[in-house]
Enzyme design. Structure first.
Site, PDB file in Angstrom:
ATOM      1  N   LYS A 120      -2.177 -69.194 -61.125  1.00 11.49           N
ATOM      2  CA  LYS A 120      -3.129 -70.065 -60.583  1.00 11.49           C
ATOM      3  C   LYS A 120      -3.906 -69.835 -59.044  1.00 11.49           C
ATOM      4  O   LYS A 120      -4.678 -69.622 -59.707  1.00 11.49           O
ATOM      5  CB  LYS A 120      -1.977 -71.479 -60.210  1.00 11.49           C
ATOM      6  CG  LYS A 120      -1.636 -72.460 -61.752  1.00 11.49           C
ATOM      7  CD  LYS A 120      -1.295 -73.370 -61.824  1.00 11.49           C
ATOM      8  CE  LYS A 120      -0.835 -73.633 -60.870  1.00 11.49           C
ATOM      9  NZ  LYS A 120       1.099 -72.469 -61.324  1.00 11.49           N
ATOM     10  N   THR A 121      -3.105 -69.399 -57.515  1.00 17.93           N
ATOM     11  CA  THR A 121      -3.410 -69.663 -56.622  1.00 17.93           C
ATOM     12  C   THR A 121      -4.902 -68.470 -57.029  1.00 17.93           C
ATOM     13  O   THR A 121      -6.004 -67.983 -56.113  1.00 17.93           O
ATOM     14  CB  THR A 121      -2.537 -69.678 -55.236  1.00 17.93           C
ATOM     15  OG1 THR A 121      -1.777 -70.466 -55.250  1.00 17.93           O
ATOM     16  CG2 THR A 121      -3.325 -69.220 -54.471  1.00 17.93           C
ATOM     17  N   GLU A 164      -6.638 -75.635 -58.662  1.00 12.51           N
ATOM     18  CA  GLU A 164      -5.613 -75.368 -58.505  1.00 12.51           C
ATOM     19  C   GLU A 164      -5.506 -76.433 -59.797  1.00 12.51           C
ATOM     20  O   GLU A 164      -5.646 -77.752 -59.636  1.00 12.51           O
ATOM     21  CB  GLU A 164      -4.863 -74.424 -58.203  1.00 12.51           C
ATOM     22  CG  GLU A 164      -5.229 -73.489 -57.767  1.00 12.51           C
ATOM     23  CD  GLU A 164      -3.655 -73.350 -56.792  1.00 12.51           C
ATOM     24  OE1 GLU A 164      -2.902 -73.413 -57.385  1.00 12.51           O
ATOM     25  OE2 GLU A 164      -4.263 -72.828 -55.809  1.00 12.51           O
TER      26      GLU A 164
END
Length: 457
Positions: A120-121, A164
């Site tokens: 995600k990051t 996110e």
């Protein structure tokens, strides 16, 4: 629910140094809100928060919330936290971090949310880099610092925001995106979800709450299950081959850690991408970011160039320095799939030997995925571990690092970062890599190793 941001101006963050908290605090500050915060531990993130002029209290006490009109806390915050208790006694509204994120993103015309068990990051950061370089002027909330902007927060003027979307305790169900990316779905956070089917069910609800576009990993069967019954919105897929809408072709045959490939869209070549971040997992992250950006109308040339400029995110294979020929790096990987990806990449980078220093993160994850951890942690030449980081849990599983060490021949563990630093520095030789791994505070061990090397030179 009434949006609290319409009626308050002074907001206090409990645990403001957290990777999910500090970018929200910064964005609200830039929107004109008065922010204060507290934390238990000094950190690089907290140092950055202080430079913004936000009052930060070390330790948590009732008086820290004086003057606050709302209080934000994380899912890890205990019910008896003094600031949380004081706020409730005073009738000050208290909001879990995910609820505040939902209210904050409501203030934007278009939310692009990046979800998935892994990546995600990095994908959020890649997508932000593309949109910035393409002149889209986005806002963004990222779980790690993006070098391009020197922060994990960006306040733009376009009306669009990238963030996110974390599935833990169904946090992402507070969001109602226009565009959602689903990177992958695997068994994790089983202390909350119990089964993989329950995780898929939550992602299905997240997809239901997305209004316009779903960008989905077409090679991930659980992700495909989550979007199987979607109607009335566009769906594009990314993945390793031409069965997906976006896929790589003509991969470089050079034996390098970073992938070079031609970005394809439904049989048409969009351009050449030369990644500066290692690993097949980052190729998939790049495909996801590219699929989202191109579907939003960003020119292919801008997509490919920006991906080539992307150099990573804080704590994602972040090289901290080279000392006496020994490279020291740090990574956030804390799930077996992430560890396998990062460690496999590290082993292809040409180091003489790889010394992995791993901090197991939560008793439940270690217990439920013990065999998978053992396989992943057998990849490097050497494995050193810490005790399991409890985070929010009690050890009702009776699991210990020694149980994991017993499954990885030659591994060892220590109770303190000081002991680990001494051990690994004594053993590592020129040409080696020392790589710290984990979702907790293992980065402090990496920083300690760097400090000790600096003192020796």
């Amino acid at each position: 629910m009434e949006n609290i941001l319409d009626c308050v101006k002074r907001i206090h963050f409990v645990g403001i140094g957290g990777s999910g908290m500090c970018p929200m605090a910064e964005l609200l500050l830039r929107k004109g809100y008065s922010i204060s915060g507290s934390d238990q531990n000094e950190s690089d993130t907290l140092d950055r928060v202080k430079t913004w002029g936000i009052p930060v209290y070390m330790g948590q006490r009732p008086e820290n919330i004086d003057g606050a009109e709302a209080l934000v806390y994380t899912a890890a915050c205990r019910p008896d936290n003094p600031e949380l208790v004081a706020a409730r006694e005073k009738g000050i509204p208290t909001l879990e971090r995910a609820v505040m994120l939902g209210m904050l993103t409501e203030k934007y015309k278009e939310l692009i949310a990046v979800s998935g068990t892994h990546g995600k990051t990095t994908t959020t950061a890649m997508l932000t880099q593309i949109l910035v370089e393409a002149g889209r002027d986005p806002s963004a909330i990222i779980g790690g610092k993006l070098p391009l902007i020197g922060s994990n927060c960006l306040s733009g003027n376009s009306g669009g925001i990238v963030c996110e979307a974390c599935e833990y305790v169904d946090s992402f169900l507070q969001l109602h995106p226009a565009v959602s990316v689903i990177l992958n779905i695997e068994a994790d956070h089983l202390d909350y979800f119990k089964t993989l089917d329950n995780i898929v069910k939550s992602f299905r609800q997240f997809a239901d709450q997305t209004s316009r576009l779903l960008v989905v990993n077409g090679s991930d069967q659980e992700a495909l299950k989550a979007i199987a019954d979607q109607k009335g919105k566009e769906i594009v897929t990314f993945g390793p081959d031409e069965t997906c809408d976006y896929y790589p072709a003509q991969l470089s045959e050079e034996p390098t850690a970073c992938e070079d490939f031609t970005l394809m869209c439904r049989g048409k070549a969009l351009g050449r991408v030369e990644l500066a971040v290692p690993g097949w997992h980052n190729l998939l992250n790049a495909l996801a970011a590219a699929a989202a950006a191109h579907s939003l109308g960003v020119e292919p040339e801008a997509v490919c160039q920006a991906l080539g400029h992307f150099t990573g995110v804080h704590r994602r294979f972040e090289v901290l320095g080279k000392f006496n020929g020994v490279t020291v790096a740090d990574d956030f990987a804390h799930h077996p799939t992430e560890l396998s990806a990062v460690l496999s990449s590290a082993m292809r980078m040409g180091y003489r030997q790889v010394w992995a220093v791993f901090q197991p993160h939560t008793y439940s994850r270690t217990y439920n995925l013990l065999e998978d951890f053992a396989k992943a942690l057998a990849i490097p030449d050497h494995l050193i571990m810490t005790e399991i980081l409890a985070v929010r849990e009690e050890n009702v599983y009776g699991i210990h690092t020694s149980d994991l060490a017993a499954k990885v021949p030659g591994s060892c563990w220590f109770s303190s970062f000081e002991e680990i630093a001494g051990y690994v520095m004594e053993k590592a030789e020129p040409g080696d890599l020392i790589l710290t791994l984990g979702g907790g505070d293992i980065y402090k061990c990496a920083n300690l190793i760097v400090k000790k090397y600096q003192e020796k030179t």
